[in-house]
Design an enzyme around this catalytic site. Sequence first.
Site, PDB file in Angstrom:
ATOM      1  N   ASN A  39       1.042  -1.958   2.545  1.00 39.25           N
ATOM      2  CA  ASN A  39       0.288  -1.297   3.607  1.00 39.25           C
ATOM      3  C   ASN A  39      -0.362  -2.343   4.515  1.00 39.25           C
ATOM      4  O   ASN A  39      -0.784  -3.416   4.061  1.00 39.25           O
ATOM      5  CB  ASN A  39      -0.724  -0.289   3.058  1.00 39.25           C
ATOM      6  N   GLU A  52       5.320   2.235   1.886  1.00 40.30           N
ATOM      7  CA  GLU A  52       6.656   2.836   1.898  1.00 40.30           C
ATOM      8  C   GLU A  52       7.287   2.712   3.284  1.00 40.30           C
ATOM      9  O   GLU A  52       8.485   2.437   3.417  1.00 40.30           O
ATOM     10  CB  GLU A  52       6.579   4.323   1.518  1.00 40.30           C
ATOM     11  N   CYS A  86       5.007   9.746   4.515  1.00 44.84           N
ATOM     12  CA  CYS A  86       5.965   8.898   3.800  1.00 44.84           C
ATOM     13  C   CYS A  86       6.985   9.734   3.036  1.00 44.84           C
ATOM     14  O   CYS A  86       8.139   9.328   2.881  1.00 44.84           O
ATOM     15  CB  CYS A  86       5.241   7.933   2.865  1.00 44.84           C
TER      16      CYS A  86
HETATM   17  N1  THU Z   1      -1.167   4.066   1.211  1.00 40.36           N
HETATM   18  C1  THU Z   1       0.111   3.587   1.091  1.00 40.36           C
HETATM   19  O1  THU Z   1       0.435   2.517   1.614  1.00 40.36           O
HETATM   20  N2  THU Z   1       0.999   4.319   0.377  1.00 40.36           N
HETATM   21  C2  THU Z   1       0.698   5.443  -0.334  1.00 40.36           C
HETATM   22  O2  THU Z   1       1.578   6.007  -0.982  1.00 40.36           O
HETATM   23  C3  THU Z   1      -0.680   5.971  -0.330  1.00 40.36           C
HETATM   24  C4  THU Z   1      -1.596   5.330   0.660  1.00 40.36           C
HETATM   25  C5  THU Z   1      -2.138   3.247   1.918  1.00 40.36           C
HETATM   26  C6  THU Z   1      -2.531   3.704   3.287  1.00 40.36           C
HETATM   27  C7  THU Z   1      -3.896   3.052   3.439  1.00 40.36           C
HETATM   28  O3  THU Z   1      -3.712   1.717   3.906  1.00 40.36           O
HETATM   29  C8  THU Z   1      -4.448   2.998   2.037  1.00 40.36           C
HETATM   30  O4  THU Z   1      -3.326   3.184   1.165  1.00 40.36           O
HETATM   31  C9  THU Z   1      -5.500   4.056   1.749  1.00 40.36           C
HETATM   32  O5  THU Z   1      -5.042   5.318   2.090  1.00 40.36           O
END
Ligand code: THU
Length: 130
Positions: A39, A52, A86
């Site tokens: 992320n 993702e 996602c």
């Molecule tokens: N996030 C992801 O990257 N993937 C997920 O499956 C759940 C949430 C990230 C987005 C944000 O940067 C942080 O987790 C908190 O929501």
Amino acid sequence: MSLKDAALKVRENAHAPYSNFKVGAAILSGSGALYVGCNVENVAYPEGTCAEAGAIAAMVASGETELAEVYVVAQSPQPVPPCGGCRQKLAEFGARDVKVTLATTDGAELETTIGQLLPGAFDASHMQDS
Ligand code: THU
């Protein structure tokens, strides 16, 4: 490298200064290649991107459009499920039976599939003329 190890490794690169919630994702593509994403948050919060989404973008940028397996890991009490956006992105490039493993950094794993994550997905067939 295994999908699990790749996801754990890329998670360390996550840019998550606002949520402090680092996520790593690893994808096995149809050709057997490995793609990773983390992320990447932004001070303008809605501009952040999920792990993702990053892994899918890396796969597509490399010329591939087929998901064979997905692994997502975060440090949380329970394996964290992908957000709604996602799930739709995964459904764009993976069949319903594609395995998705959701994991914690402590080693807990939950196995699911793209179809289970997004039942009744909107897909290209819904845009065909009757
Ligand atoms: N996030 C992801 O990257 N993937 C997920 O499956 C759940 C949430 C990230 C987005 C944000 O940067 C942080 O987790 C908190 O929501």
